[in-house]
Design a protein around this motif. Structure first.
Motif: not given
Ligand SMILES: Cc1ncc(C[n+]2csc(CCOP(=O)(O)OP(=O)(O)O)c2C)c(N)n1
Ligand SMILES: [Mg+2]
Lengths: 316, 345
Positions: A161, A192, A195, A200
């Motif tokens: 991330g 992340a 996510t 991402g």
């Protein structure tokens, strides 16, 4: 021109019972990974018991990366990490006592209780809680060591991330241009926070360092020996040739992002647990030895917890 | 007349590089023959090629690299070409450089100097003319220094690099670069008697009443100093008002030691800065002066600052936004009429 007294530095590093250049035996890898695992399970228990405040980010499932890479680092090397740093810290120092005291906010903590979980410093180990922000520090530290002629390198850990942060690419660029002896270690645990990496991250992970002409290697394993093998040449190249390298380690975290925030499919987690680095390494040990290590680690964590947190009042 | 400011700064860098091989410099376009957008780094890359990094356009990155170097024992200097771009380095200043020593419980220091060119009046427009000091003065654990025409500029920068173990943001006013620095003669700058405090970034107090008498204290810094001195001279000529001009060398952490005696003499205080008014440097200093010298004050501390607006390109429009000597004199006249209460004897 060295800034730190080597004798003092040596006290802050615990090299997993292997001479420089040799792979630690499975038992040593297992012991250190078990220490990290039990340490972090214990943290979650302390949170549940109301004895710990703030936050934590466990690396359960990712321990092979920490021990496999860090086994290559020399005492004078400089290590930077992020919010998910306990495993890296324990792999480097073995210092469960100082870390637990820190998390409990005690004056005997490694940063006097001021840093807590995400802001650690001991010897030449540094972490911070702002994603990506510490990456250029690693480049600067690497350049400083090069300038001082210490032969030390810097290693910096970052997550998938964190590849969203622009300063990471400024760092790749300068590390490559200025030949900084820095090892970037990207741990892609596929999420992340909530996510997923597909949401991402456009393109590929390795395409990013490679765009800056940083040699890159990728690996998907939970076996610390394989991580160790994969990190050997990169670390030697960073040190010997004085230039950056990027190691991309595909991995998975068993626990939630921090404490209770897990929205991943349970089947996915279960599949990852089947590749638990402790199972993979433990299988290669004599069962009696494995049980003995498990017991000793559990006793050590229990003892330090009783000593530091036993009488501690509930914080909430 | 002293040297031009840019030459004093350049000399300070050369002296620091000479004094310690731990000093290095990172910035955009700092290599010779260009020597930086304002020519402050001239000659360094020729003399010390392995200690000067002419960088990509990466303000956050170079500041972070300098933090890493400082952690590991070097004493880096970062040049931010236009001070406006310090915004891109804000995470590094606020969340890294300033915090590391405190949050690591004093196990490390982070001695770095971040130089940045602030200020307008050169027609560079909204993103190349700001004075952003106010965004820095509230950051704990850093020093914010601002040289001026009456400061020992060379010493200030050299000592910031070699002697200060804190992160230092060293804010240079663009107009000042080409100006000749004023040098005190017999303890005076022209009509002003002068006293310079101790410390790395001293306060210079200029007094038209020879430190005996003052009707007004004007506290200011950096590029506003010539305007404040001119306003003070006009007020004396036209109204027989005696002013002290207190020129800060250190904006933060705030140190009132050299300010209070003047405020106690005059009972009236005005803070002048080139940055925008709201949440300005003057807001913090005014609050502190009022807390510390309430009994001596006859009126609230007044503030002169830029309008809460952009700095336009066109000269006439820019002049409407940025404060000058006329704004200071006008504010002083208002303040002098204000006497809202009688002074505590
Ligand atoms: C600049 C910044 N933005 C957001 C956060 C909040 N945050 C902490 S960890 C995290 C996810 C990081 O993901 P990754 O880099 O993949 O590391 P992982 O947590 O998976 O180890 C986020 C968003 C932060 N700490 N810093
Ligand atoms: Mg991740």
């Amino acid at each position: 021109m060295d800034t730190q007294n080597t004798a003092v530095l040596l006290q802050t590093v615990d090299r997993m019972a292997a001479p420089a250049g040799e792979c630690p035996p499975d038992a040593a890898f297992y012991r250190r990974m078990a220490l990290i695992r039990r340490f972090e399970e214990n943290l979650l228990e302390l949170f549940a018991a109301g004895k710990l405040m703030g936050t934590t980010h466990t690396c359960s499932g990712q321990e092979a990366n920490a021990v496999g890479v860090i086994a290559h680092l020399a005492p004078q090397d400089v290590v930077f990490s992020s919010h998910r740093c306990h495993g890296h810290y324990l792999a480097r120092t073995g210092d469960a006592e100082g870390l637990l005291a820190e998390l409990l906010g005690l004056p005997t903590g490694i940063c006097g209780g001021k840093g807590g979980s995400q802001h650690l410093c001991r010897g030449s180990f540094y972490t911070n809680g702002v994603q990506g922000g510490i990456v250029p520090l690693a480049v600067g530290a690497a350049l400083a060591e090069k300038r001082k002629g210490t032969s030390a390198i810097a290693a910096v850990w970052l997550g998938d991330g964190t590849l969203g942060e622009g300063v990471v690419y400024e760092s790749f660029n300068m590390a490559s241009l200025w030949k900084a002896p820095v090892l970037f270690v990207v741990e892609n645990n596929r999420y992340a926070q909530t996510t997923p990496v597909e949401m991402g991250l456009a393109g590929t992970i390795r395409g990013r360092p490679e765009a800056f002409a940083i040699p890159t290697a990728e690996l998907d394993t939970t076996d610390p020996r394989e991580v160790w093998e994969a990190a050997r040449d990169p670390v030697a190249a960073v040190r010997g040739e004085g230039r950056p390298f990027c190691l991309v380690l595909h991995t998975y975290r068993f626990g939630p992002h921090s404490k209770g925030d897990d929205f991943r499919p349970q089947a996915e987690v279960a599949a990852a647990r089947a590749r638990d680095p402790l199972l993979v390494t433990g299988r290669r040990l004599d069962p009696e030895e494995r049980e003995r290590i498990d017991r000793e680690v559990a006793e050590r964590i229990a003892a330090v917890t009783a000593r530091l947190a036993g009488g501690a009042p509930e914080v909430r | 007349m002293g040297p031009r400011c840019v030459d004093a700064l350049n000399q300070a860098l050369h002296e620091a590089f000479e004094a310690s091989d731990r000093v290095c410099l990172i910035g955009e376009d700092v290599f010779d023959p260009y020597g930086g957008a304002f020519k402050v780094t001239r000659g360094l890359s020729t003399k010390y090629p392995d200690r000067v990094y002419s960088s990509p356009i990466s303000e956050a990155g170079i500041t972070g690299v300098a933090v890493g170097m400082a952690l590991r024992g070097l004493r880096p200097v970062v040049e931010i070409m236009f001070g406006d771009f310090i915004c891109l380095a804000f995470d590094q200043i606020v969340n890294h450089a300033s915090k590391l020593r405190a949050m690591y419980d004093d196990q490390v220091t982070c001695p770095l100097v971040l130089r940045a060119a602030m200020g307008g009046r050169r027609g560079y427009g909204p993103t190349h003319s700001q004075s952003l000091e106010k965004h820095l003065v509230g950051v704990p654990h850093i020093a914010v220094a601002a040289p001026s025409a009456v400061h020992p500029v060379r010493d200030m920068l050299r000592r910031a690099i070699l002697e200060d173990d804190r992160p230092v943001v060293f804010l240079e006013n663009k107009l000042l670069y080409g100006e000749r620095l004023l040098e005190p003669e017999g303890g005076r700058f022209g009509e002003f008697a002068a006293r310079t405090s101790e410390g790395l970034y001293p306060t210079v107090v200029l007094s038209l009443g020879g430190f005996e008498h003052a009707d007004l204290t004007i506290v200011t810094f950096g590029g506003m100093v010539p305007f404040a001195m001119r306003a003070a001279e006009e007020l004396l000529l036209e109204e027989e008002v005696y002013s002290d001009v207190v020129v800060l060398g250190q904006l933060a952490p705030p140190d009132l030691t050299a300010v209070l005696p003047s405020v106690e003499r005059s009972g009236r205080c005005l803070f002048a800065e080139e940055g925008t008014l709201t949440g300005g440097v003057g807001a913090e200093w005014a609050a502190r002066i009022q807390e510390a010298a309430w009994d001596a004050l006859e009126a609230p501390v007044a503030r002169v600052a830029a309008a809460d607006d952009i700095v336009p390109c066109a000269k006439a429009l820019e002049a409407q936004v940025l404060p000058d000597h006329e704004d200071i004199a006008a504010a002083a006249r208002r303040l002098l009429r204000q006497g809202c209460r009688s002074r505590t004897p």
